[in-house]
Design a protein around this motif. Sequence first.
Motif, PDB file in Angstrom:
ATOM      1  N   SER A 208      33.887  30.628  42.158  1.00 27.70           N
ATOM      2  CA  SER A 208      33.737  31.158  43.526  1.00 27.70           C
ATOM      3  C   SER A 208      33.924  30.074  44.583  1.00 27.70           C
ATOM      4  CB  SER A 208      32.357  31.807  43.702  1.00 27.70           C
ATOM      5  OG  SER A 208      31.322  30.846  43.487  1.00 27.70           O
ATOM      6  N   GLY A 209      33.733  28.795  44.187  1.00 26.54           N
ATOM      7  CA  GLY A 209      33.943  27.706  45.135  1.00 26.54           C
ATOM      8  C   GLY A 209      35.409  27.397  45.351  1.00 26.54           C
ATOM      9  N   PRO A 210      36.107  26.938  44.294  1.00 28.84           N
ATOM     10  CA  PRO A 210      37.524  26.589  44.457  1.00 28.84           C
ATOM     11  C   PRO A 210      38.431  27.784  44.729  1.00 28.84           C
ATOM     12  CG  PRO A 210      36.847  26.386  42.159  1.00 28.84           C
ATOM     13  CD  PRO A 210      35.605  26.586  42.957  1.00 28.84           C
ATOM     14  N   PHE A 211      37.979  28.981  44.358  1.00 31.28           N
ATOM     15  CA  PHE A 211      38.791  30.180  44.589  1.00 31.28           C
ATOM     16  C   PHE A 211      37.982  31.197  45.398  1.00 31.28           C
ATOM     17  CE2 PHE A 211      40.463  28.151  40.816  1.00 31.28           C
ATOM     18  CZ  PHE A 211      41.826  28.160  41.036  1.00 31.28           C
ATOM     19  N   ALA A 212      37.548  30.758  46.563  1.00 27.86           N
ATOM     20  CA  ALA A 212      36.612  31.547  47.372  1.00 27.86           C
ATOM     21  C   ALA A 212      37.204  32.862  47.865  1.00 27.86           C
ATOM     22  CB  ALA A 212      36.139  30.708  48.563  1.00 27.86           C
ATOM     23  N   ASP A 213      38.512  32.896  48.141  1.00 28.34           N
ATOM     24  CA  ASP A 213      39.129  34.105  48.697  1.00 28.34           C
ATOM     25  C   ASP A 213      39.699  35.030  47.626  1.00 28.34           C
ATOM     26  OD1 ASP A 213      38.620  33.224  51.301  1.00 28.34           O
ATOM     27  OD2 ASP A 213      40.450  32.013  51.327  1.00 28.34           O
ATOM     28  N   THR A 214      39.364  34.760  46.387  1.00 23.96           N
ATOM     29  CA  THR A 214      39.948  35.527  45.285  1.00 23.96           C
ATOM     30  C   THR A 214      39.265  36.875  45.097  1.00 23.96           C
ATOM     31  OG1 THR A 214      40.640  33.539  44.104  1.00 23.96           O
ATOM     32  CG2 THR A 214      40.339  35.518  42.786  1.00 23.96           C
ATOM     33  N   HIS A 215      40.090  37.876  44.790  1.00 26.77           N
ATOM     34  CA  HIS A 215      39.575  39.200  44.413  1.00 26.77           C
ATOM     35  C   HIS A 215      39.566  39.254  42.888  1.00 26.77           C
ATOM     36  CE1 HIS A 215      40.031  40.437  48.587  1.00 26.77           C
ATOM     37  NE2 HIS A 215      41.257  39.939  48.553  1.00 26.77           N
ATOM     38  N   TRP A 216      38.384  39.430  42.328  1.00 26.17           N
ATOM     39  CA  TRP A 216      38.245  39.404  40.871  1.00 26.17           C
ATOM     40  C   TRP A 216      38.239  40.823  40.318  1.00 26.17           C
ATOM     41  CZ3 TRP A 216      38.824  34.761  38.768  1.00 26.17           C
ATOM     42  CH2 TRP A 216      38.530  33.642  39.553  1.00 26.17           C
ATOM     43  N   PHE A 217      38.960  41.027  39.234  1.00 25.25           N
ATOM     44  CA  PHE A 217      38.985  42.299  38.527  1.00 25.25           C
ATOM     45  C   PHE A 217      38.585  42.022  37.085  1.00 25.25           C
ATOM     46  CE2 PHE A 217      41.890  42.450  42.025  1.00 25.25           C
ATOM     47  CZ  PHE A 217      41.770  43.736  42.552  1.00 25.25           C
ATOM     48  N   GLU A 218      37.859  42.948  36.480  1.00 22.81           N
ATOM     49  CA  GLU A 218      37.339  42.712  35.133  1.00 22.81           C
ATOM     50  C   GLU A 218      37.771  43.806  34.166  1.00 22.81           C
ATOM     51  OE1 GLU A 218      33.163  41.903  35.027  1.00 22.81           O
ATOM     52  OE2 GLU A 218      33.196  40.696  36.853  1.00 22.81           O
ATOM     53  N   ALA A 219      38.071  43.384  32.938  1.00 20.72           N
ATOM     54  CA  ALA A 219      38.410  44.315  31.867  1.00 20.72           C
ATOM     55  C   ALA A 219      37.671  43.876  30.609  1.00 20.72           C
ATOM     56  CB  ALA A 219      39.913  44.328  31.623  1.00 20.72           C
ATOM     57  N   ASP A 220      37.038  44.830  29.942  1.00 23.75           N
ATOM     58  CA  ASP A 220      36.273  44.482  28.741  1.00 23.75           C
ATOM     59  C   ASP A 220      36.967  44.915  27.453  1.00 23.75           C
ATOM     60  OD1 ASP A 220      35.984  47.210  28.876  1.00 23.75           O
ATOM     61  OD2 ASP A 220      33.793  47.199  29.000  1.00 23.75           O
TER      62      ASP A 220
ATOM     63  N   LEU B 237      43.957  35.750  46.265  1.00 25.69           N
ATOM     64  CA  LEU B 237      44.510  35.996  44.940  1.00 25.69           C
ATOM     65  C   LEU B 237      43.852  37.202  44.278  1.00 25.69           C
ATOM     66  CD1 LEU B 237      44.492  32.314  43.613  1.00 25.69           C
ATOM     67  CD2 LEU B 237      46.476  33.579  44.477  1.00 25.69           C
ATOM     68  N   ASN B 238      44.588  37.837  43.377  1.00 24.03           N
ATOM     69  CA  ASN B 238      44.049  38.908  42.545  1.00 24.03           C
ATOM     70  C   ASN B 238      44.108  38.444  41.093  1.00 24.03           C
ATOM     71  OD1 ASN B 238      43.677  40.868  44.675  1.00 24.03           O
ATOM     72  ND2 ASN B 238      45.902  41.140  44.693  1.00 24.03           N
ATOM     73  N   ILE B 239      42.943  38.167  40.530  1.00 27.64           N
ATOM     74  CA  ILE B 239      42.871  37.626  39.172  1.00 27.64           C
ATOM     75  C   ILE B 239      42.051  38.548  38.279  1.00 27.64           C
ATOM     76  CG2 ILE B 239      42.085  35.700  37.740  1.00 27.64           C
ATOM     77  CD1 ILE B 239      42.589  33.830  40.044  1.00 27.64           C
ATOM     78  N   ILE B 240      42.593  38.830  37.096  1.00 27.28           N
ATOM     79  CA  ILE B 240      41.887  39.656  36.113  1.00 27.28           C
ATOM     80  C   ILE B 240      41.214  38.764  35.079  1.00 27.28           C
ATOM     81  CG2 ILE B 240      42.119  41.403  34.307  1.00 27.28           C
ATOM     82  CD1 ILE B 240      44.604  42.435  35.733  1.00 27.28           C
ATOM     83  N   ILE B 241      39.933  39.024  34.838  1.00 21.86           N
ATOM     84  CA  ILE B 241      39.224  38.392  33.728  1.00 21.86           C
ATOM     85  C   ILE B 241      39.104  39.437  32.624  1.00 21.86           C
ATOM     86  CG2 ILE B 241      37.121  37.255  32.945  1.00 21.86           C
ATOM     87  CD1 ILE B 241      36.546  36.500  35.832  1.00 21.86           C
ATOM     88  N   ALA B 242      39.834  39.239  31.528  1.00 24.91           N
ATOM     89  CA  ALA B 242      39.827  40.187  30.423  1.00 24.91           C
ATOM     90  C   ALA B 242      39.035  39.596  29.263  1.00 24.91           C
ATOM     91  CB  ALA B 242      41.258  40.509  29.996  1.00 24.91           C
TER      92      ALA B 242
END
Length: 219
Positions: free
Chosen positions: A26-38, A6-11
Motif C-alpha cells: 500500500s506504500g509503494p503502490f498507493a494508487d493501485t486498485h487491488w482485485f482478488e481471486a481465490d 494500476l489495476n493488479i490482481i492477486i490470485a
Amino acid sequence: MKLENLNIIIADDHPLFRNALRQALSGPFADTHWFEADSAEALQTLLEKSDVEYDLVLLDLQMPGSHGYSTLIHLRTHYPELPVVVISAHEDNITISRAVHYGSAGFIPKSSSMDSLAEALTSVLYGDIWLPKDVELQDIEEDATALIASKLSDLTPQQYKVLQMFAEGLLNKQIAYDLGVSEATIKAHATAIFRKLGVRNRTQAVISLQQLEMEKVEL
C-alpha cells in the motif's frame, strides 16, 4: 509508464496472504486498485470483465482449479499483453525455470521480504523480468510436461474451463448447468479438447492436465 492508478490482481487462495500482500504494498503502490481471486475460476471471471484493463497478475501456482503451471500457460496464451508474476512457496530452480519457460515475467518466493516484493513488481511493470538472486535457470527439455503445455495452449478459454471442470469430476449435465449451455455444447467441447490434447477420453485428459503439477521437491 507511470506506476499509478494500476489495476493488479492477486490470485491466491489464502485470504490472510492476500491481505498481507495488499497492506505491504500500500506504500509503494498507493494508487493501485487491488482485485482478488481465490481460484482459477474466480481469476477467469475477473479477466472477462471488459470494463477493467489489468496491469499485472500475481499468481499462486497452487490455488483451487489450477494444476501447477496450467493457469500460467492459459494466461500467457490468451492474455499475452498482461504480465504475470508467479508468487510461490516452491523456490527450487526447476519450478522457477519452468515458470519462466512458460512465460512468467517474474518469480517471487513467498519467503521474500516486502522490499524485494516491491522491487520485483516495479521491475516487471517497467518491462523487465525479475528473479531471486542466485537463481540458475535450467534449460527445459521437450519432455512430456512441455509437450502437454504446448497442447494446452491450443485450448480456447471455454475449453480450458470445461477441462478444469472435468478435473473436478463434474458430469456433462452439471457443467452445462453451471456454464448455462446445453449438454450437446459440452460434448462438442469435450471432443475438441480430446483432439487437441491427443487423448481419447476424460480420464486421459485429466491425467494430461495433472502432468503440469509441480515436481515434489525434497526440502
